[in-house]
Scaffold this motif. Structure first.
Motif, PDB file in Angstrom:
ATOM      1  N   LYS A  29     -13.652  -6.579 -12.730  1.00  0.00           N
ATOM      2  CA  LYS A  29     -13.639  -8.051 -12.829  1.00  0.00           C
ATOM      3  C   LYS A  29     -12.235  -8.639 -12.735  1.00  0.00           C
ATOM      4  CE  LYS A  29     -17.730  -9.943 -14.027  1.00  0.00           C
ATOM      5  NZ  LYS A  29     -18.466 -10.714 -13.101  1.00  0.00           N
ATOM      6  N   ASP A  30     -11.255  -7.991 -13.354  1.00  0.00           N
ATOM      7  CA  ASP A  30      -9.897  -8.546 -13.396  1.00  0.00           C
ATOM      8  C   ASP A  30      -9.047  -8.157 -12.178  1.00  0.00           C
ATOM      9  OD1 ASP A  30      -9.771  -5.885 -14.094  1.00  0.00           O
ATOM     10  OD2 ASP A  30      -8.345  -6.170 -15.729  1.00  0.00           O
ATOM     11  N   PHE A  31      -9.653  -7.571 -11.164  1.00  0.00           N
ATOM     12  CA  PHE A  31      -8.936  -7.109  -9.976  1.00  0.00           C
ATOM     13  C   PHE A  31      -8.480  -8.298  -9.138  1.00  0.00           C
ATOM     14  CE2 PHE A  31      -8.547  -5.388  -5.691  1.00  0.00           C
ATOM     15  CZ  PHE A  31      -7.898  -4.198  -5.916  1.00  0.00           C
ATOM     16  N   ASP A  32      -7.231  -8.273  -8.700  1.00  0.00           N
ATOM     17  CA  ASP A  32      -6.680  -9.319  -7.838  1.00  0.00           C
ATOM     18  C   ASP A  32      -6.985  -8.967  -6.382  1.00  0.00           C
ATOM     19  OD1 ASP A  32      -5.237 -11.341  -6.629  1.00  0.00           O
ATOM     20  OD2 ASP A  32      -3.275 -10.465  -7.082  1.00  0.00           O
ATOM     21  N   HIS A  33      -7.797  -9.798  -5.722  1.00  0.00           N
ATOM     22  CA  HIS A  33      -8.226  -9.465  -4.357  1.00  0.00           C
ATOM     23  C   HIS A  33      -7.079  -9.480  -3.346  1.00  0.00           C
ATOM     24  CE1 HIS A  33      -8.731 -13.890  -4.316  1.00  0.00           C
ATOM     25  NE2 HIS A  33      -8.367 -13.775  -3.067  1.00  0.00           N
ATOM     26  N   GLN A  34      -5.945 -10.047  -3.693  1.00  0.00           N
ATOM     27  CA  GLN A  34      -4.776 -10.005  -2.799  1.00  0.00           C
ATOM     28  C   GLN A  34      -4.321  -8.570  -2.559  1.00  0.00           C
ATOM     29  OE1 GLN A  34      -4.807 -13.200  -1.212  1.00  0.00           O
ATOM     30  NE2 GLN A  34      -2.778 -12.349  -0.940  1.00  0.00           N
ATOM     31  N   ARG A  35      -4.584  -7.692  -3.523  1.00  0.00           N
ATOM     32  CA  ARG A  35      -4.213  -6.286  -3.356  1.00  0.00           C
ATOM     33  C   ARG A  35      -4.989  -5.641  -2.207  1.00  0.00           C
ATOM     34  NH1 ARG A  35      -5.170  -3.570  -8.736  1.00  0.00           N
ATOM     35  NH2 ARG A  35      -4.482  -1.753  -7.578  1.00  0.00           N
ATOM     36  N   LEU A  36      -6.222  -6.081  -1.980  1.00  0.00           N
ATOM     37  CA  LEU A  36      -7.015  -5.571  -0.853  1.00  0.00           C
ATOM     38  C   LEU A  36      -6.372  -5.970   0.472  1.00  0.00           C
ATOM     39  CD1 LEU A  36     -10.588  -6.531  -2.124  1.00  0.00           C
ATOM     40  CD2 LEU A  36      -9.498  -4.281  -2.261  1.00  0.00           C
ATOM     41  N   ILE A  37      -5.957  -7.231   0.547  1.00  0.00           N
ATOM     42  CA  ILE A  37      -5.324  -7.744   1.763  1.00  0.00           C
ATOM     43  C   ILE A  37      -4.006  -7.031   2.024  1.00  0.00           C
ATOM     44  CG2 ILE A  37      -4.323  -9.820   2.809  1.00  0.00           C
ATOM     45  CD1 ILE A  37      -6.543 -11.379   1.257  1.00  0.00           C
ATOM     46  N   GLN A  38      -3.233  -6.789   0.972  1.00  0.00           N
ATOM     47  CA  GLN A  38      -1.973  -6.067   1.116  1.00  0.00           C
ATOM     48  C   GLN A  38      -2.200  -4.636   1.590  1.00  0.00           C
ATOM     49  OE1 GLN A  38      -0.342  -6.551  -2.782  1.00  0.00           O
ATOM     50  NE2 GLN A  38       0.573  -8.553  -2.326  1.00  0.00           N
ATOM     51  N   ALA A  39      -3.264  -4.005   1.092  1.00  0.00           N
ATOM     52  CA  ALA A  39      -3.573  -2.635   1.517  1.00  0.00           C
ATOM     53  C   ALA A  39      -3.916  -2.608   3.006  1.00  0.00           C
ATOM     54  CB  ALA A  39      -4.730  -2.078   0.693  1.00  0.00           C
ATOM     55  N   MET A  40      -4.615  -3.623   3.478  1.00  0.00           N
ATOM     56  CA  MET A  40      -4.941  -3.694   4.907  1.00  0.00           C
ATOM     57  C   MET A  40      -3.699  -3.974   5.738  1.00  0.00           C
ATOM     58  SD  MET A  40      -8.081  -2.882   5.246  1.00  0.00           S
ATOM     59  CE  MET A  40      -7.545  -1.665   4.057  1.00  0.00           C
ATOM     60  N   ASP A  41      -2.769  -4.762   5.187  1.00  0.00           N
ATOM     61  CA  ASP A  41      -1.491  -4.987   5.864  1.00  0.00           C
ATOM     62  C   ASP A  41      -0.767  -3.667   6.086  1.00  0.00           C
ATOM     63  OD1 ASP A  41      -1.837  -7.718   6.019  1.00  0.00           O
ATOM     64  OD2 ASP A  41      -0.583  -8.156   4.261  1.00  0.00           O
ATOM     65  N   GLY A  42      -0.886  -2.759   5.126  1.00  0.00           N
ATOM     66  CA  GLY A  42      -0.268  -1.439   5.244  1.00  0.00           C
ATOM     67  C   GLY A  42      -0.819  -0.637   6.408  1.00  0.00           C
TER      68      GLY A  42
END
Length: 101
Positions: A77-90
């Motif tokens: 629940k407390d996961f920041d979805h921006q981390r998903l986008i950053q992982a895809m940027d990688g």
């Protein structure tokens, strides 16, 4: 006859309990996100996307679909979805969260 009747009563009681349990609302500490990844167009892409996202702390599961270019992601629940986008940027992919609950 008495054994059959006892069995039927026991069965109906147990069936009722399982029905009630199935209808109970369960609070979870997880949420579901749908991620659009436009560059994901082959099985290797889907594999890499799943692998990269699953390595993130707080990601519970992922399922990538190359036909729709969507990834179903279950996170805490407390996961920041921006981390998903950053992982895809990688991976040099662009991603956007298209739905979240």
């Amino acid at each position: 006859m008495k054994k059959i009747l006892s069995f039927m009563v026991l069965y109906s009681l147990l069936s009722g309990f399982s029905f009630a349990a199935a209808n109970a609302t369960i609070e979870t500490d997880e949420k579901q996100l749908m991620l659009q990844v436009n560059e994901m167009n082959c099985q290797l892409c889907a594999y890499l996307v799943n692998k990269e996202l699953r390595n993130l702390e707080g990601v519970v599961s992922t399922k990538a679909n190359i036909k729709t270019q969507l990834v179903n992601v279950i996170v805490k629940k407390d996961f920041d979805h921006q981390r998903l986008i950053q992982a895809m940027d990688g991976l040099h992919y662009t991603a956007a969260v298209v739905s979240a609950d």
